[in-house]
Design an enzyme around this catalytic site. Sequence first.
Site, mmCIF file in Angstrom:
data_model
loop_
_atom_site.group_PDB
_atom_site.id
_atom_site.type_symbol
_atom_site.label_atom_id
_atom_site.label_comp_id
_atom_site.label_asym_id
_atom_site.label_seq_id
_atom_site.Cartn_x
_atom_site.Cartn_y
_atom_site.Cartn_z
ATOM 1 N N CYS A 135 0.865 -1.253 0.103
ATOM 2 C CA CYS A 135 0.461 0.187 0.358
ATOM 3 C C CYS A 135 0.917 1.258 -0.112
ATOM 4 C CB CYS A 135 -1.236 -0.399 0.822
ATOM 5 S SG CYS A 135 -2.163 1.602 0.872
ATOM 6 N N CYS A 142 -0.525 0.875 10.501
ATOM 7 C CA CYS A 142 -0.582 0.024 9.935
ATOM 8 C C CYS A 142 0.409 -1.185 9.346
ATOM 9 C CB CYS A 142 -1.583 0.053 8.549
ATOM 10 S SG CYS A 142 -1.769 -0.762 6.879
#
Length: 375
Positions: A135, A142
């Site tokens: 990502c 995260c």
Amino acid sequence: MGVPLNGSASLRKMRRAMDAPRHSDSRPEWLGLTRTELAEHLVRQGIPGGHALRLFGHLHRRLEAPDACTAMSPRQRERFLETTAPTHCETTEVHPTDDGTEKLVFTLRDARRVEGVIIPEGPRSTFCVSSQVGCAMACAFCATARLGLERALTPGEVLAQIYAARVRCEAVGRPLRNVVFMGMGEPLHHYEVTRRVLDILTDPTGFCLGAPRLTVSTVGLAPRIAQLGRDFEGRIQLAVSLNAGTEATRRALMPITERHGLADLRAAIAAYPYPRNRYVLIEYVLLGGLTDTPAELQALAGFVRGLPAMVNLIPWNPFEGAPADLHPPAPEAIDAAFAALRAMGVPVKVRLPRGRRAVAACGQLARITPTAEVA
Ligand code: SF4
């Protein structure tokens, strides 16, 4: 508390990744063609477009290969297979947990891996699907962010994950009823991939998953929220990963805030064309001493006031290598945040952590092999 992330450096890294070229294949994957595109492709190959309906049903309803479509002649099937590409997305690991969730690891044609999670909910199942390998959004809390963006997935690779989960869910008698785009990646980053997947999943002649059963979760790419709303007339369930009430804290945790501030994001949510009685899910990761403070919660209440919103509190799931200044909330802080928001009139619920043993809980998907036994 100190700022856990260098916002500007992360934003530069994120911008570079967002400009990265998309993966492409000269032949279209047959799994990633919408029914209309399938018909157009057949016509271009000299095959009657009328076969598209049957073929689409074989591919997406019955999960069969194009060979199964005997409505087409052997020569037509051969031509179709010559001019389209199969999707390589193999389930290579399955990590079950004692709370019923199951993490699936998929290996793609270039040996890259993505992960998805099956979450049983009563007699049905929900599948959390990955939309990218890694990502670009660099959210501090995260695990996926640590991978950076390796590449976009193709529509076929996203669908293949969902169909693999569908087969597993049906085998255990808990059919797949909901798909949430909350796995690895930001689904609105490569928007065209997600749009095509949503088109195919909701096609009544294919899997025919109702649009409200599809949840797209975003860090808040405001223009793409508007596009999703237009393209699907608000029928897709929108989830926004907010995670802070104040601009400063959100900027420290989520570099995207520099590009799309809270005012932009709130305006995009407010303009999303929800049908009546529907709401946006506001995901809010509780970080001890950072996002569970009275000031942040008060700002959160201000943000959602007047929006058709449900706040989902997510106690942060730690992972190896996480920033040292991030901490899970104390159990009493979770209760206190819930009570404080309720007292301020905010519709709120708490998402219990599931799948931690398989490193499959929210924000933990980063190809970390769990210590649990591999099935
Ligand atoms: S929370 Fe979502 S958008 Fe942010 S880095 Fe992780 S996968 Fe990407």
